[in-house]
Design a protein around this motif. Structure first.
Motif, PDB file in Angstrom:
ATOM      1  N   THR A 301       0.949  -1.170  -0.191  1.00  0.00           N
ATOM      2  CA  THR A 301       0.039  -0.087  -0.025  1.00  0.00           C
ATOM      3  C   THR A 301       0.903   1.316  -0.180  1.00  0.00           C
ATOM      4  N   CYS A 302       1.840   1.269   0.814  1.00  0.00           N
ATOM      5  CA  CYS A 302       2.803   2.481   0.917  1.00  0.00           C
ATOM      6  C   CYS A 302       3.505   2.612  -0.414  1.00  0.00           C
ATOM      7  N   LEU A 303       3.935   1.473  -1.159  1.00  0.00           N
ATOM      8  CA  LEU A 303       4.611   1.625  -2.425  1.00  0.00           C
ATOM      9  C   LEU A 303       3.578   2.334  -3.432  1.00  0.00           C
ATOM     10  N   MET A 304       2.348   1.627  -3.183  1.00  0.00           N
ATOM     11  CA  MET A 304       1.372   1.933  -4.343  1.00  0.00           C
ATOM     12  C   MET A 304       0.943   3.306  -4.300  1.00  0.00           C
ATOM     13  N   SER A 305       0.666   3.764  -3.243  1.00  0.00           N
ATOM     14  CA  SER A 305       0.162   5.210  -2.941  1.00  0.00           C
ATOM     15  C   SER A 305       1.252   6.262  -3.279  1.00  0.00           C
ATOM     16  N   GLY A 306       2.560   5.782  -2.898  1.00  0.00           N
ATOM     17  CA  GLY A 306       3.289   6.826  -3.108  1.00  0.00           C
ATOM     18  C   GLY A 306       3.735   6.786  -4.685  1.00  0.00           C
ATOM     19  N   ALA A 307       3.669   5.752  -5.493  1.00  0.00           N
ATOM     20  CA  ALA A 307       3.812   5.877  -6.953  1.00  0.00           C
ATOM     21  C   ALA A 307       2.866   6.634  -7.673  1.00  0.00           C
ATOM     22  N   PHE A 308       1.379   6.399  -7.114  1.00  0.00           N
ATOM     23  CA  PHE A 308       0.291   7.017  -7.719  1.00  0.00           C
ATOM     24  C   PHE A 308       0.289   8.570  -7.500  1.00  0.00           C
ATOM     25  N   ILE A 309       0.917   9.045  -6.506  1.00  0.00           N
ATOM     26  CA  ILE A 309       1.063  10.505  -6.309  1.00  0.00           C
ATOM     27  C   ILE A 309       2.387  10.893  -7.131  1.00  0.00           C
ATOM     28  N   LEU A 310       3.230  10.294  -7.483  1.00  0.00           N
ATOM     29  CA  LEU A 310       4.420  10.494  -8.194  1.00  0.00           C
ATOM     30  C   LEU A 310       4.116  10.767  -9.659  1.00  0.00           C
ATOM     31  N   ALA A 311       2.738   9.809  -9.867  1.00  0.00           N
ATOM     32  CA  ALA A 311       2.395   9.879 -11.489  1.00  0.00           C
ATOM     33  C   ALA A 311       1.918  11.140 -11.896  1.00  0.00           C
ATOM     34  N   PHE A 312       1.422  11.837 -10.829  1.00  0.00           N
ATOM     35  CA  PHE A 312       0.804  13.124 -11.209  1.00  0.00           C
ATOM     36  C   PHE A 312       1.791  14.506 -10.934  1.00  0.00           C
ATOM     37  N   ALA A 313       3.066  14.218 -10.597  1.00  0.00           N
ATOM     38  CA  ALA A 313       4.094  15.099 -10.562  1.00  0.00           C
ATOM     39  C   ALA A 313       4.702  15.931 -11.685  1.00  0.00           C
ATOM     40  N   GLY A 314       4.188  15.447 -12.910  1.00  0.00           N
ATOM     41  CA  GLY A 314       4.627  16.019 -13.843  1.00  0.00           C
ATOM     42  C   GLY A 314       6.194  15.581 -14.595  1.00  0.00           C
ATOM     43  N   PHE A 315       6.611  14.321 -14.105  1.00  0.00           N
ATOM     44  CA  PHE A 315       7.719  13.754 -14.615  1.00  0.00           C
ATOM     45  C   PHE A 315       7.599  13.709 -16.152  1.00  0.00           C
ATOM     46  N   PRO A 316       8.878  13.309 -16.755  1.00  0.00           N
ATOM     47  CA  PRO A 316       8.874  13.162 -18.141  1.00  0.00           C
ATOM     48  C   PRO A 316       8.094  11.670 -18.379  1.00  0.00           C
ATOM     49  N   LEU A 317       7.535  11.720 -19.486  1.00  0.00           N
ATOM     50  CA  LEU A 317       6.568  10.515 -20.138  1.00  0.00           C
ATOM     51  C   LEU A 317       7.357   9.063 -19.710  1.00  0.00           C
ATOM     52  N   VAL A 318       8.652   9.006 -19.880  1.00  0.00           N
ATOM     53  CA  VAL A 318       9.376   7.820 -19.675  1.00  0.00           C
ATOM     54  C   VAL A 318       9.254   7.267 -18.161  1.00  0.00           C
ATOM     55  N   ALA A 319       9.640   8.431 -17.473  1.00  0.00           N
ATOM     56  CA  ALA A 319       9.616   8.124 -15.900  1.00  0.00           C
ATOM     57  C   ALA A 319       8.336   7.719 -15.445  1.00  0.00           C
ATOM     58  N   THR A 320       7.138   8.363 -16.009  1.00  0.00           N
ATOM     59  CA  THR A 320       5.863   8.430 -15.538  1.00  0.00           C
ATOM     60  C   THR A 320       5.458   6.670 -16.192  1.00  0.00           C
ATOM     61  N   ALA A 321       6.022   6.148 -17.088  1.00  0.00           N
ATOM     62  CA  ALA A 321       5.601   5.144 -17.410  1.00  0.00           C
ATOM     63  C   ALA A 321       6.159   4.053 -16.509  1.00  0.00           C
ATOM     64  N   ALA A 322       7.353   4.142 -16.176  1.00  0.00           N
ATOM     65  CA  ALA A 322       7.993   3.313 -15.064  1.00  0.00           C
ATOM     66  C   ALA A 322       7.138   3.331 -13.675  1.00  0.00           C
ATOM     67  N   ILE A 323       6.687   4.424 -13.278  1.00  0.00           N
ATOM     68  CA  ILE A 323       6.050   4.688 -12.084  1.00  0.00           C
ATOM     69  C   ILE A 323       4.727   4.069 -12.062  1.00  0.00           C
ATOM     70  N   ALA A 324       4.104   3.991 -13.476  1.00  0.00           N
ATOM     71  CA  ALA A 324       2.740   3.274 -13.676  1.00  0.00           C
ATOM     72  C   ALA A 324       2.846   1.638 -13.524  1.00  0.00           C
ATOM     73  N   LEU A 325       4.130   1.229 -14.149  1.00  0.00           N
ATOM     74  CA  LEU A 325       4.556  -0.200 -13.815  1.00  0.00           C
ATOM     75  C   LEU A 325       4.624  -0.403 -12.285  1.00  0.00           C
ATOM     76  N   VAL A 326       5.271   0.297 -11.742  1.00  0.00           N
ATOM     77  CA  VAL A 326       5.627   0.162 -10.138  1.00  0.00           C
ATOM     78  C   VAL A 326       3.948   0.048  -9.398  1.00  0.00           C
ATOM     79  N   ALA A 327       3.267   1.217  -9.687  1.00  0.00           N
ATOM     80  CA  ALA A 327       2.030   1.299  -9.248  1.00  0.00           C
ATOM     81  C   ALA A 327       1.141   0.000  -9.274  1.00  0.00           C
ATOM     82  N   GLY A 328       1.219  -0.390 -10.682  1.00  0.00           N
ATOM     83  CA  GLY A 328       0.586  -1.781 -10.903  1.00  0.00           C
ATOM     84  C   GLY A 328       1.170  -2.883 -10.123  1.00  0.00           C
ATOM     85  N   ALA A 329       2.273  -3.174 -10.029  1.00  0.00           N
ATOM     86  CA  ALA A 329       3.093  -4.296  -9.234  1.00  0.00           C
ATOM     87  C   ALA A 329       2.640  -4.178  -7.712  1.00  0.00           C
ATOM     88  N   ALA A 330       2.750  -2.912  -7.137  1.00  0.00           N
ATOM     89  CA  ALA A 330       2.374  -2.785  -5.752  1.00  0.00           C
ATOM     90  C   ALA A 330       0.961  -3.074  -5.697  1.00  0.00           C
TER      91      ALA A 330
END
Length: 416
Positions: A301-330
């Motif tokens: 839950t900690c990893l998933m919530s942190g990842a979803f917050i970062l997904a809206f932080a305006g990072f480059p699309l490549v980084a956001t793609a990695a964040i989406a993968l982490v959110a799904g795994a968590a």
């Protein structure tokens, strides 16, 4: 699980098709919100009654008739004349909301009996993998199906998926009929220990049906950390409502001409991460004979919530793609660990716990959708998602402290 995945595809297809159809039929955006509210309220009510229903009927019969009821509701919608379309839509929202919850409670509570205690984690992981694939396929094909062949065809497809699931359930051999969640076939070595509920199982087995829900609530309070675990699930559902509502808004800010591109890509990557996590969890279970355990729910839950917050932080699309993968795994980790742990409850209480959990999840998600929709009119998606998932992070930290304290206490149970 194949039948469940097929029916899940129909469910996700209709999440898009039905909302669009409601808007086209009524001409009001408010009607879509009311349709979703009725659906969530029906799921909420069904969660309260699921434990008592499964105490009276077998899990197999409940799973069978909930699929038949949903297929029948879709047939009535297809055949309804224009003057009864609105009433038919309300009936569909009630049936789909309530029967969907009852089916999930029945399935999750009877998995230990179907596959044995030692294969719970594997079976849960398999079902989540199928649902993730179905979600991607359903969302991806909804626009194509509705655009090319129309709403009626989409509803007929959904009806067929429920019929397929009903057939697979009818053919399913559940030892003992699957009443009350079952006792499982084998103990397995090294698996997660059952949640300790002092004196709860005899009370649940002996209590009349009218007392079963209070007994289940008392058992959740008596099991160390279990009440906090269910509460965290509800707060997590509130967080989920925030990113579900904020994604279309954020996507429109990124590319107003093609807002669906980012949303679709994000959910596809999320599902891919979820599927990868399920494969790793299955290999871990086969190699060690253990489930991921209750702590995995808190850390996931900690990893998933942190990842979803970062997904809206305006990072480059490549980084956001990695964040989406982490959110799904968590998300996959939390789902398996949570479901597997509730399945360690005594058979007489398992269905009640899953029913209560479904009620809490529907309440968290429904309340969250209302609050988030209002907040997005005044605050940025990052702010709204940050506060919502931040609340989940705080409760998850409290949960992990609780679990850590229980694991250090010699007199406490092996897991919370």
């Amino acid at each position: 699980m194949a039948g469940y995945a097929i029916s899940s595809y129909g469910t996700f297809l209709n999440m898009v098709a039905l909302n669009l159809f409601v808007y086209e039929t009524t001409g009001r955006a408010l009607a879509m919100g009311l349709f979703m509210a009725v659906r969530l309220a029906s799921g909420f009510a069904a969660g309260l009654t699921a434990g008592g229903l499964l105490a009276r009927f077998t899990a197999k019969s409940v799973m069978l008739w909930t699929n038949i009821a949903q297929a029948s509701a879709m047939v009535l919608l297809v055949l309804a004349p224009d003057g009864l379309r609105t009433a038919s839509l309300v009936a569909v929202s009630v049936v789909v909301g309530s029967c969907g919850t009852l089916f999930m409670v029945s399935l999750r509570s009877s998995i230990p009996e179907m596959v044995g205690e030692d294969r719970r984690s594997w079976a849960n992981s398999l079902s989540i993998t199928g649902r993730s694939l179905a979600m991607v396929a359903g969302f991806a094909s909804a626009g194509v199906v509705v655009s090319l062949v129309g709403y009626t065809a989409a509803f007929v497809v959904d009806t067929a998926t429920f019929a397929v699931c009903a057939v697979t359930v009818a053919l399913l051999p559940i030892p003992g009929g699957g009443r009350g969640g079952g006792k499982g076939r084998s103990a397995g070595s090294g698996r997660e220990e059952p949640a300790v509920v002092p004196g709860a199982e005899p009370a649940a087995d002996a209590a009349p049906a009218r007392r079963r829900r209070p007994v289940a609530l008392a058992a959740l309070a008596a099991a160390p950390g279990l009440g906090l675990m269910v509460a965290l699930r509800g707060v997590d559902a509130l967080g989920s409502s925030s990113h579900n509502a904020a994604l279309p808004v954020y996507s429109s800010e990124l590319d107003a001409s093609r807002p669906a591109v980012f949303v679709s890509a994000f959910w596809c990557l999320w599902a891919l991460g979820n599927i990868v996590a399920q494969q790793l969890i299955q290999r871990y279970a086969r190699r060690t004979g253990r489930s991921v355990g209750a702590p995995g729910f808190g850390w996931g839950t900690c990893l998933m919530s942190g990842a979803f917050i970062l997904a809206f932080a305006g990072f480059p699309l490549v980084a956001t793609a990695a964040i989406a993968l982490v959110a799904g795994a968590a998300d996959g980790l939390t789902e398996v660990s949570y479901t597997s742990h509730l399945q360690t409850l005594p058979p007489g209480l398992r269905a009640h716990a899953f029913g209560l959990s479904a009620t809490v999840e529907n309440l968290g998600f429904g309340a969250g959708m209302i609050l988030v929709a209002a907040a997005l009119d005044h605050y940025t998606p990052l702010t709204v998602v940050g506060w919502s998932h931040g609340a989940a992070l705080v409760v998850a930290a409290a949960y992990l402290i609780r679990v850590s304290g229980l694991r250090r206490t010699p007199s406490g149970p092996p897991s919370a």
